[in-house]
Enzyme design. Structure first.
Site, PDB file in Angstrom:
ATOM      1  N   LYS A  23      83.273  66.294  62.990  1.00 15.25           N
ATOM      2  CA  LYS A  23      83.498  67.734  62.881  1.00 15.25           C
ATOM      3  C   LYS A  23      82.322  68.357  62.151  1.00 15.25           C
ATOM      4  O   LYS A  23      81.935  67.893  61.091  1.00 15.25           O
ATOM      5  CB  LYS A  23      84.801  68.018  62.147  1.00 15.25           C
ATOM      6  CG  LYS A  23      85.109  69.499  62.046  1.00 15.25           C
ATOM      7  CD  LYS A  23      86.567  69.793  61.722  1.00 15.25           C
ATOM      8  CE  LYS A  23      87.072  69.043  60.534  1.00 15.25           C
ATOM      9  NZ  LYS A  23      88.491  69.345  60.255  1.00 15.25           N
ATOM     10  N   CYS A  41      85.592  80.961  60.429  1.00 16.64           N
ATOM     11  CA  CYS A  41      85.808  80.305  61.726  1.00 16.64           C
ATOM     12  C   CYS A  41      84.529  80.263  62.546  1.00 16.64           C
ATOM     13  O   CYS A  41      83.797  81.243  62.633  1.00 16.64           O
ATOM     14  CB  CYS A  41      86.884  81.067  62.497  1.00 16.64           C
ATOM     15  SG  CYS A  41      87.154  80.456  64.168  1.00 16.64           S
ATOM     16  N   CYS A  52      88.873  81.134  58.995  1.00 20.59           N
ATOM     17  CA  CYS A  52      89.439  79.930  59.613  1.00 20.59           C
ATOM     18  C   CYS A  52      90.914  79.810  59.249  1.00 20.59           C
ATOM     19  O   CYS A  52      91.280  79.981  58.092  1.00 20.59           O
ATOM     20  CB  CYS A  52      88.673  78.705  59.089  1.00 20.59           C
ATOM     21  SG  CYS A  52      89.410  77.122  59.509  1.00 20.59           S
TER      22      CYS A  52
HETATM   23 FE1  FES Z   1      87.996  78.199  63.869  1.00 20.10          FE
HETATM   24 FE2  FES Z   1      88.780  76.747  61.803  1.00 20.10          FE
HETATM   25  S1  FES Z   1      86.824  76.891  62.597  1.00 20.10           S
HETATM   26  S2  FES Z   1      89.978  78.034  63.029  1.00 20.10           S
END
Ligand code: FES
Length: 75
Positions: A23, A41, A52
């Protein structure tokens, strides 16, 4: 001119960046922040975008992608 790539549900967001990592998460340490940690996010699936909400986990499982948030950490 810039190229805009639109990716539908079920497709990966990240076609080439650091694909050997499970990740992709990056952190930036900042001295002046009101909160100790803020996650932004980068998968475009968050219901609370630009923050996020953990939706990247479901997206990564469904597509085999490896996207994760940008973390701003207070020093
Ligand atoms: Fe998109 Fe976590 S990176 S919800």
């Amino acid at each position: 001119s810039a190229t805009v790539v639109v990716r539908a549900e079920g497709q990966t967001i990240n076609p080439e960046i650091r694909k050997t990592e499970e990740k992709v998460v990056d952190s930036i340490v900042v001295t002046e922040l009101s909160k100790p940690l803020t996650a932004y996010c980068r998968c475009w699936r968050s219901k609370t975008f630009p923050l996020c909400d953990g939706s990247h986990v479901k997206h990564n499982k469904a597509t085999g992608d490896n996207v994760g948030p940008l973390l701003l950490k207070k020093q």
